[in-house]
Write an enzyme that holds these catalytic residues in place. Structure first.
Site, mmCIF file in Angstrom:
data_model
loop_
_atom_site.group_PDB
_atom_site.id
_atom_site.type_symbol
_atom_site.label_atom_id
_atom_site.label_comp_id
_atom_site.label_asym_id
_atom_site.label_seq_id
_atom_site.Cartn_x
_atom_site.Cartn_y
_atom_site.Cartn_z
ATOM 1 N N ALA A 1 5.769 -4.575 17.599
ATOM 2 C CA ALA A 1 4.915 -4.640 16.401
ATOM 3 C C ALA A 1 5.716 -4.341 15.134
ATOM 4 O O ALA A 1 6.903 -4.637 15.060
ATOM 5 C CB ALA A 1 3.715 -3.714 16.554
ATOM 6 N N SER A 2 5.078 -3.730 14.151
ATOM 7 C CA SER A 2 5.678 -3.608 12.821
ATOM 8 C C SER A 2 6.841 -2.628 12.724
ATOM 9 O O SER A 2 7.524 -2.583 11.703
ATOM 10 C CB SER A 2 4.602 -3.219 11.799
ATOM 11 O OG SER A 2 3.721 -4.301 11.581
ATOM 12 N N THR A 3 7.085 -1.834 13.765
ATOM 13 C CA THR A 3 8.314 -1.027 13.746
ATOM 14 C C THR A 3 9.525 -1.942 13.630
ATOM 15 O O THR A 3 10.565 -1.559 13.079
ATOM 16 C CB THR A 3 8.453 -0.168 15.016
ATOM 17 O OG1 THR A 3 8.551 -1.019 16.170
ATOM 18 C CG2 THR A 3 7.262 0.761 15.183
#
Length: 596
Positions: A327-329
């Site tokens: 995801a956005s990590t």
């Protein structure tokens, strides 16, 4: 008188014995028999002499083995994580079940030990009647069983009570996925390991440190060589070899951080990893659901115990080493690729939107509205998807994939548990053609830029990613054995521009001070830098997203990095994973402050 010569002539002419080739035949037959017997004697005495000598010795000499004590395992501060206890066990001479006395011994043992007689006989048969070593048939004897065996000692010749060495895990579930467990060798494993000195009834490490450092921890068997009489009774000790204990191990794990992580994850399926971002030392690694490794030290598990480790939630799986979409990590990697490629300047500002239409597909913003114009720091602060979609289009798939691999995704990290760690997946043109029979598209690049699509990474790999901005541009190798060596041994530079590191650090800090994880902006804690992530995922037909959060502190000189992952949490990284990290950091800095 004239008739006598005639009679003699007749007698001489009618004689048949000894005529022709008969003597020669008898001589050859005799020589052949003598040669055959001689050849057989030569074969038995010279060719097979050692073998038969050994059989004779085996009938006269027995080995009373002594199992080595397995090495202890300690955390970085000397706290005990795995050790040995000494339960009493029952051993039998291998040929005992074929003797007349077995009709008395077998039923008596079966009753006292509460083991079916056929199971006892099966173990003895597996060892073989010519085996020179005693065979263990029961472990963990109770005081009552020991008393009963001694009471009937006169009826139980060839039965021996001895102390064994059995693994014990004082921390129980807390350290399960790191330490692993030991278990008696299966028949198949014994075939494979016999050449390495393993024997029937021996134990071997399964999972974790116990498996990874089996040779270091195991030690060497010892025992007594005993001469016995025809009834198997010991006559005298011929020789003795002391068992050699295995070596102790000191891990990088901090038991206090490990306990804090276990408490933080609670009953949420997932994993937490804590590292020293400067050198890759693993300070904690928790996976839930978990199990009690002490169960495997038992000779037999109950149905309930077996179900507790074999249920649908797969408690034996180490989720810290399993893979999921990051995801956005992952926007850390996308930012790096953009700035390092030179296709975007550090001062880039892009308008963000509620969605972007790319290749006929609508790619939405997570807030469905956009955030207005943003630069790299602001895009990280608010985790803007449409900002990074535009970045991905600009740099292209090959550049993004190249930097994804430079960060270590798609390959094992070099962590100690090589057989347990998943490689993950970095999709590319070749992979897509092979698996989907289609070429790589701009949509694939856009999807990957926010950590979605076919990209698969483990919590440990994500922790390695966070360590890059934390330590100033070095990819670390996570490891478990404590060493005093230079940290340079465990890291290598990605040769990133100073401005790239600066923007990454500013963006990750802004997430905490004014972005998607302000709940970690606490006055009693040092400055923290971090990033949230929420990965789309389905459990069956129900959408239940994964939650991510990674952070390090102090932001200006990091000494601890924590990544938390909530599997199918159904909520976002900021609400599920971030509180876990906060709880661990609060515990860490509170204890650190109390030591000053």
């Amino acid at each position: 008188m004239a008739l006598l010569p005639s009679l003699l002539s007749i007698q001489k002419n009618t004689r048949t014995v000894g005529r022709g080739s008969q003597p020669l035949f008898l001589i050859l037959f005799t020589l052949l028999m003598i040669s055959g017997i001689s050849a057989r004697l030569v074969y038995l005495q010279i060719m097979e002499g050692e073998k038969h000598k050994q059989r004779a010795e085996d009938n006269r000499i027995r080995i009373i083995t002594k199992q080595p004590e397995r090495g202890n395992i300690f955390d970085r501060n000397g706290k005990l994580l795995a050790t040995t206890r000494y339960p009493r066990s029952v051993y039998l001479w291998p040929m005992l079940h074929i003797r007349p006395s077995w009709s008395v011994i077998g039923p008596r043992l079966s009753k006292i030990l509460e083991i079916p007689q056929n199971e006892i006989e099966a173990k003895l048969k597996k060892a073989g009647v010519n085996s020179p070593s005693l065979v263990r048939i029961a472990q963990n004897l109770t005081d009552a069983q020991v008393t009963a065996l001694k009471e009937y000692e006169s009826e139980l010749p060839g039965v021996r009570i001895s102390n064994d060495t059995v693994r014990q895990y004082p921390q129980g579930k807390t350290m399960a996925h790191i330490i692993g467990y030991t278990r008696e060798l299966t028949a198949e494993q014994l075939k494979q390991k016999r050449s390495e000195g393993y024997r029937l009834g021996d134990v071997i490490g399964h999972m974790g440190v116990e498996k990874a450092y089996e040779k270091t921890l195991r030690g060497e068997w010892g025992g007594q060589q005993v001469e016995v009489d025809g009834a198997g009774r010991p006559l005298r000790i011929l020789g003795e070899k002391q068992a050699t204990a295995g070596n102790d191990l000191h891990l990088t794990i901090d038991l206090d951080i490990q306990k804090a992580a276990e408490k933080a994850i609670g009953r949420q399926n997932g994993a937490i990893v804590a590292l020293n971002p400067q050198n890759g030392e693993v300070l904690a690694m928790v996976s839930y659901p978990t199990f009690d490794p002490n169960l495997f030290s038992k000779p037999k598990l109950s149905d309930k115990e077996w179900q507790s480790i074999q249920n649908a939630e797969h408690p034996l799986v180490n989720r810290a080493l399993s893979v999921f979409p990051p995801a956005s990590t992952f926007k850390i990697v996308t930012t790096t690729a953009a700035l390092e490629s030179g296709k975007f300047s550090p001062n880039t500002v892009l308008q963000t939107y509620g969605y972007l239409n790319i290749g006929g597909t609508r790619f939405g913003e997570w807030n469905h509205a956009g955030f207005g114009p943003l630069g790299f720091v602001g895009a990280m602060q608010w985790s803007s998807d449409t900002f990074f979609y535009q970045i991905a289009k600009g740099i292209g798939g090959p550049t993004l994939i190249e930097w994804t691999r430079k960060y270590g995704f798609g390959e094992k990290t070099g962590f100690d548990f090589s057989t347990e760690e998943a490689r993950g997946l970095v999709p590319d043109e070749t992979w897509k053609q092979k698996n989907w029979k289609r070429g790589w598209t701009v949509g694939d690049t856009v999807n990957m830029s926010i950590g979605q699509g076919a990209l698969q990474t483990s919590p440990l790999q994500v922790a390695v990613m966070f360590a890059v901005p934390a330590n100033g541009g070095y990819r670390v190798q996570p490891h478990l054995l404590k060493e005093d060596g230079d940290s340079k041994k465990w890291r290598k530079s990605l040769n990133m521009k100073p401005v790239t590191i600066r923007i990454l650090r500013q963006g990750l800090r802004k997430v905490i001070t004014a972005g998607t994880a302000t709940k970690l902006n606490k006055p009693h804690l040092p400055p923290i830098a971090g990033k949230t992530g929420t990965a789309e995922a389905w459990k069956g037909k129900v959408k239940q997203n994964h939650a991510w959060f990674g952070a390090y502190a102090p932001a200006d000189k990091p000494e601890i990095l924590v990544v938390a992952f909530g599997e199918h949490s159904g909520a976002g990284g900021g609400s599920v994973a971030a509180p876990m990290v906060l709880q661990i950091l609060e515990d860490y800095f509170a204890r650190k402050g109390s030591k000053k």
